[in-house]
Motif scaffolding. Sequence first.
Motif, PDB file in Angstrom:
ATOM      1  N   LYS A 248      21.682   3.683-103.764  1.00 27.67           N
ATOM      2  CA  LYS A 248      21.536   3.975-102.338  1.00 27.67           C
ATOM      3  C   LYS A 248      22.726   3.473-101.507  1.00 27.67           C
ATOM      4  CE  LYS A 248      17.381   2.289-101.549  1.00 27.67           C
ATOM      5  NZ  LYS A 248      16.924   1.790-102.821  1.00 27.67           N
ATOM      6  N   MET A 249      23.470   2.556-102.071  1.00 23.47           N
ATOM      7  CA  MET A 249      24.518   1.927-101.278  1.00 23.47           C
ATOM      8  C   MET A 249      25.751   2.828-101.197  1.00 23.47           C
ATOM      9  SD  MET A 249      25.206  -1.991-101.842  1.00 23.47           S
ATOM     10  CE  MET A 249      26.154  -2.944-100.719  1.00 23.47           C
ATOM     11  N   LEU A 250      26.093   3.223 -99.986  1.00 22.76           N
ATOM     12  CA  LEU A 250      27.200   4.158 -99.781  1.00 22.76           C
ATOM     13  C   LEU A 250      28.532   3.480-100.056  1.00 22.76           C
ATOM     14  CD1 LEU A 250      27.887   6.940 -98.635  1.00 22.76           C
ATOM     15  CD2 LEU A 250      27.966   5.903 -96.371  1.00 22.76           C
ATOM     16  N   VAL A 251      28.714   2.317 -99.458  1.00 22.45           N
ATOM     17  CA  VAL A 251      29.980   1.599 -99.556  1.00 22.45           C
ATOM     18  C   VAL A 251      29.700   0.217-100.142  1.00 22.45           C
ATOM     19  CG1 VAL A 251      31.645   0.379 -98.089  1.00 22.45           C
ATOM     20  CG2 VAL A 251      31.251   2.805 -97.753  1.00 22.45           C
ATOM     21  N   ARG A 252      30.544  -0.200-101.073  1.00 18.07           N
ATOM     22  CA  ARG A 252      30.320  -1.502-101.713  1.00 18.07           C
ATOM     23  C   ARG A 252      31.161  -2.605-101.095  1.00 18.07           C
ATOM     24  NH1 ARG A 252      26.176   0.031-105.069  1.00 18.07           N
ATOM     25  NH2 ARG A 252      26.943   0.445-107.127  1.00 18.07           N
ATOM     26  N   GLY A 253      32.261  -2.211-100.480  1.00 13.93           N
ATOM     27  CA  GLY A 253      33.079  -3.294 -99.944  1.00 13.93           C
ATOM     28  C   GLY A 253      34.230  -2.816 -99.082  1.00 13.93           C
ATOM     29  N   VAL A 254      34.768  -3.769 -98.321  1.00 19.47           N
ATOM     30  CA  VAL A 254      35.899  -3.514 -97.433  1.00 19.47           C
ATOM     31  C   VAL A 254      36.996  -4.510 -97.811  1.00 19.47           C
ATOM     32  CG1 VAL A 254      36.657  -3.448 -95.016  1.00 19.47           C
ATOM     33  CG2 VAL A 254      34.287  -2.865 -95.595  1.00 19.47           C
ATOM     34  N   THR A 255      38.220  -4.027 -97.958  1.00 13.74           N
ATOM     35  CA  THR A 255      39.302  -4.923 -98.377  1.00 13.74           C
ATOM     36  C   THR A 255      40.507  -4.818 -97.456  1.00 13.74           C
ATOM     37  OG1 THR A 255      40.276  -3.245 -99.800  1.00 13.74           O
ATOM     38  CG2 THR A 255      38.729  -4.766-100.834  1.00 13.74           C
ATOM     39  N   LYS A 256      41.338  -5.854 -97.560  1.00 13.50           N
ATOM     40  CA  LYS A 256      42.604  -5.886 -96.817  1.00 13.50           C
ATOM     41  C   LYS A 256      43.718  -6.205 -97.813  1.00 13.50           C
ATOM     42  CE  LYS A 256      43.960  -9.779 -94.647  1.00 13.50           C
ATOM     43  NZ  LYS A 256      44.100 -10.834 -93.645  1.00 13.50           N
ATOM     44  N   ILE A 340      43.825  -1.234 -95.108  1.00 11.37           N
ATOM     45  CA  ILE A 340      42.398  -1.559 -95.058  1.00 11.37           C
ATOM     46  C   ILE A 340      41.668  -0.451 -95.814  1.00 11.37           C
ATOM     47  CG2 ILE A 340      40.423  -2.021 -93.516  1.00 11.37           C
ATOM     48  CD1 ILE A 340      42.865  -3.899 -93.075  1.00 11.37           C
ATOM     49  N   SER A 341      40.772  -0.838 -96.707  1.00 11.53           N
ATOM     50  CA  SER A 341      40.093   0.175 -97.521  1.00 11.53           C
ATOM     51  C   SER A 341      38.589  -0.035 -97.543  1.00 11.53           C
ATOM     52  CB  SER A 341      40.593   0.113 -98.972  1.00 11.53           C
ATOM     53  OG  SER A 341      41.994   0.133 -99.022  1.00 11.53           O
ATOM     54  N   VAL A 342      37.874   1.074 -97.670  1.00  8.78           N
ATOM     55  CA  VAL A 342      36.450   0.977 -98.007  1.00  8.78           C
ATOM     56  C   VAL A 342      36.279   1.602 -99.391  1.00  8.78           C
ATOM     57  CG1 VAL A 342      35.556   0.988 -95.634  1.00  8.78           C
ATOM     58  CG2 VAL A 342      35.809   3.137 -96.851  1.00  8.78           C
ATOM     59  N   VAL A 343      35.420   0.973-100.206  1.00  9.52           N
ATOM     60  CA  VAL A 343      35.239   1.391-101.594  1.00  9.52           C
ATOM     61  C   VAL A 343      33.758   1.601-101.867  1.00  9.52           C
ATOM     62  CG1 VAL A 343      35.434   0.626-104.002  1.00  9.52           C
ATOM     63  CG2 VAL A 343      37.271   0.099-102.377  1.00  9.52           C
ATOM     64  N   GLY A 344      33.433   2.675-102.559  1.00  9.25           N
ATOM     65  CA  GLY A 344      32.042   2.865-102.965  1.00  9.25           C
ATOM     66  C   GLY A 344      31.871   4.214-103.639  1.00  9.25           C
ATOM     67  N   ALA A 345      31.202   4.210-104.813  1.00  7.68           N
ATOM     68  CA  ALA A 345      31.021   5.461-105.551  1.00  7.68           C
ATOM     69  C   ALA A 345      30.127   6.418-104.767  1.00  7.68           C
ATOM     70  CB  ALA A 345      30.431   5.176-106.921  1.00  7.68           C
ATOM     71  N   GLY A 346      29.269   5.888-103.894  1.00  9.88           N
ATOM     72  CA  GLY A 346      28.328   6.724-103.143  1.00  9.88           C
ATOM     73  C   GLY A 346      29.004   7.705-102.210  1.00  9.88           C
ATOM     74  N   MET A 347      30.219   7.402-101.774  1.00  9.43           N
ATOM     75  CA  MET A 347      30.861   8.266-100.769  1.00  9.43           C
ATOM     76  C   MET A 347      31.228   9.637-101.330  1.00  9.43           C
ATOM     77  SD  MET A 347      34.671   6.698-100.193  1.00  9.43           S
ATOM     78  CE  MET A 347      34.200   5.019 -99.886  1.00  9.43           C
ATOM     79  N   GLU A 348      31.288   9.723-102.653  1.00 13.86           N
ATOM     80  CA  GLU A 348      31.610  10.992-103.300  1.00 13.86           C
ATOM     81  C   GLU A 348      30.585  12.070-102.931  1.00 13.86           C
ATOM     82  OE1 GLU A 348      33.022  12.179-107.822  1.00 13.86           O
ATOM     83  OE2 GLU A 348      32.031  10.283-107.440  1.00 13.86           O
ATOM     84  N   THR A 349      29.335  11.653-102.811  1.00 16.97           N
ATOM     85  CA  THR A 349      28.267  12.621-102.565  1.00 16.97           C
ATOM     86  C   THR A 349      27.720  12.563-101.131  1.00 16.97           C
ATOM     87  OG1 THR A 349      26.868  10.946-103.599  1.00 16.97           O
ATOM     88  CG2 THR A 349      27.426  12.876-104.931  1.00 16.97           C
ATOM     89  N   HIS A 350      28.218  11.619-100.338  1.00 16.17           N
ATOM     90  CA  HIS A 350      27.721  11.502 -98.960  1.00 16.17           C
ATOM     91  C   HIS A 350      28.852  11.700 -97.968  1.00 16.17           C
ATOM     92  CE1 HIS A 350      24.519   9.492-101.162  1.00 16.17           C
ATOM     93  NE2 HIS A 350      23.747   9.774-100.122  1.00 16.17           N
ATOM     94  N   PRO A 351      28.839  12.807 -97.233  1.00 13.55           N
ATOM     95  CA  PRO A 351      29.898  13.002 -96.246  1.00 13.55           C
ATOM     96  C   PRO A 351      29.761  11.989 -95.104  1.00 13.55           C
ATOM     97  CG  PRO A 351      28.264  14.764 -96.102  1.00 13.55           C
ATOM     98  CD  PRO A 351      27.844  13.886 -97.228  1.00 13.55           C
ATOM     99  N   GLY A 352      30.833  11.787 -94.370  1.00 13.19           N
ATOM    100  CA  GLY A 352      30.714  10.962 -93.166  1.00 13.19           C
ATOM    101  C   GLY A 352      31.282   9.565 -93.289  1.00 13.19           C
ATOM    102  N   THR A 353      31.659   9.162 -94.511  1.00  6.78           N
ATOM    103  CA  THR A 353      32.181   7.802 -94.669  1.00  6.78           C
ATOM    104  C   THR A 353      33.486   7.637 -93.903  1.00  6.78           C
ATOM    105  OG1 THR A 353      31.277   7.888 -96.887  1.00  6.78           O
ATOM    106  CG2 THR A 353      32.648   6.000 -96.367  1.00  6.78           C
ATOM    107  N   ALA A 354      34.376   8.637 -94.068  1.00  9.73           N
ATOM    108  CA  ALA A 354      35.681   8.530 -93.404  1.00  9.73           C
ATOM    109  C   ALA A 354      35.497   8.472 -91.895  1.00  9.73           C
ATOM    110  CB  ALA A 354      36.558   9.710 -93.797  1.00  9.73           C
ATOM    111  N   SER A 355      34.659   9.348 -91.361  1.00 12.18           N
ATOM    112  CA  SER A 355      34.516   9.386 -89.905  1.00 12.18           C
ATOM    113  C   SER A 355      33.922   8.074 -89.394  1.00 12.18           C
ATOM    114  CB  SER A 355      33.687  10.594 -89.464  1.00 12.18           C
ATOM    115  OG  SER A 355      32.335  10.388 -89.752  1.00 12.18           O
ATOM    116  N   LYS A 356      33.026   7.491 -90.165  1.00 10.06           N
ATOM    117  CA  LYS A 356      32.432   6.212 -89.760  1.00 10.06           C
ATOM    118  C   LYS A 356      33.512   5.109 -89.721  1.00 10.06           C
ATOM    119  CE  LYS A 356      28.202   3.691 -90.750  1.00 10.06           C
ATOM    120  NZ  LYS A 356      26.934   3.763 -91.426  1.00 10.06           N
ATOM    121  N   MET A 357      34.377   5.136 -90.718  1.00 12.50           N
ATOM    122  CA  MET A 357      35.458   4.141 -90.759  1.00 12.50           C
ATOM    123  C   MET A 357      36.410   4.358 -89.568  1.00 12.50           C
ATOM    124  SD  MET A 357      38.292   3.667 -93.734  1.00 12.50           S
ATOM    125  CE  MET A 357      39.219   2.143 -93.934  1.00 12.50           C
ATOM    126  N   PHE A 358      36.778   5.615 -89.332  1.00 13.61           N
ATOM    127  CA  PHE A 358      37.726   5.905 -88.252  1.00 13.61           C
ATOM    128  C   PHE A 358      37.111   5.588 -86.880  1.00 13.61           C
ATOM    129  CE2 PHE A 358      39.433   9.480 -91.217  1.00 13.61           C
ATOM    130  CZ  PHE A 358      39.965   8.510 -92.060  1.00 13.61           C
TER     131      PHE A 358
END
Length: 402
Positions: A248-256, A340-358
């Motif tokens: 269920k987890m879309l994103v696993r982590g945020v890095t710098k 700055i990055s967001v990482v998560g296998a869930g984003m492959e199948t869930h649109p909207g991750t990029a827009s949320k980050m931006f």
Amino acid sequence: MALIVQKYGGTSVADADCLRNVARIIADTYKKGDDVVVVVSAQGDTTDDLIAKAKEITGSPQKRELDVLLSAGETMSSALLAMAVQALGCPAVSLQGWQAGFQTSSAYGSARIKTIQTERLKVELGRKNVVIVAGFQGICRYDDITTFGRGGSDTTAVALAAALHADRCQFYKDVEGVYTCDPRKVKGAQRLSEITYDEMLELATLGAQVLNNRAVEMAKKYNVELEVLSSYARNPGTIVKEVTTMEKMLVRGVTKDTDTARISVVGVADIPGVAFKIFSKLAAKDINVDIILQSVGRDNTKDISFTVSRAHAGEAVGILEAMDLTAGLPLVCDTQVAKISVVGAGMETHPGTASKMFEALYGADINIQMISTSEIKISVLIEQAQADRAVAAVHNAFFPEG
Ligand code: ADP
Ligand code: ASP
Ligand code: MG
């Protein structure tokens, strides 16, 4: 009876009290009847201090000698830890990389493990010793000491776990596992109970210092399950493995990652082959290019920007200047940037991750200079002075506090 590999990093063995604390964990494991192989890093900042000592002598120390010097850090901590374990009544023996059978390539400073001759290790385990192996070092075919590159002790641990078919491979840290962000820097960082190899590899490569990326790559290759846990609190940590149940987890982590520089080549000819010319020259010098951005052509010219690690920036600029592609226009090299990055296998199948980050970056009034994506990560390049604010804003968007 299980065979357990435990790795302790520099912070966990920084001084005598830390060594005694770690020795207690080792002794407790041993007393349960398990075979224990320990991998240890140099104490605290020893490796940095040794590099500084070399630099006092010469600005460009010979790599062979630097490896002899740096390996001493791990050699020292392995002997000290063996003493601390023995002081608790547990038989223990320290082994340097070569004694533990680590045969490597002769690329001093970034040697690759070729084989591990496990005979000696097995003899010592047969004698019921806790075996304490100095991390990040081996021996090459010229009988010279080699080291594996910064953070290489993690690789020693994974390689030993694979070679000895260990039942567990544990990484004891000064944090309680892998978190959604660096828990020392970001309030509200959450511990992950599980993460896949691919996600951990991205996090490690994109700046999460908790595990070394080469070690994660090796763990995936040999299917070694990793456990990251605290050397201070006996709480559950994080398991790194092939498949997790946290779908269920879309994103696993945020890095710098601040080890990056942006180079812009402005006003090159808008004709076929220019990108090829630039990047083949850089590749020939082993310069790894990360994010690439090319503008739409106008007036028969275009701009190409890309990022490289800081260490390669000067050399890359020199190569491009020698190519003289910009009809005299100067190259721009900006080292005041961060990725700055967001990482998560869930984003492959869930649109909207990029827009949320931006949106989070927009909300914090932070300008994006470059963007790159893959199936499981989105990275943006921004001004370095904004990096910590950016991480906090993006992390808060995906993992809102309270
Ligand atoms: P080592 O074994 O190299 O000594 P440490 O005990 O220093 O490892 O722990 C790794 C450090 O990584 C932590 O102190 C923490 O600040 C940092 N870190 C960065 N990103 C993360 C993350 N996502 N999860 C956990 N720790 C992280
Ligand atoms: N001591 C080395 C370093 O600081 C290797 C390690 O700790 O993994 O990079
Ligand atoms: Mg550390």
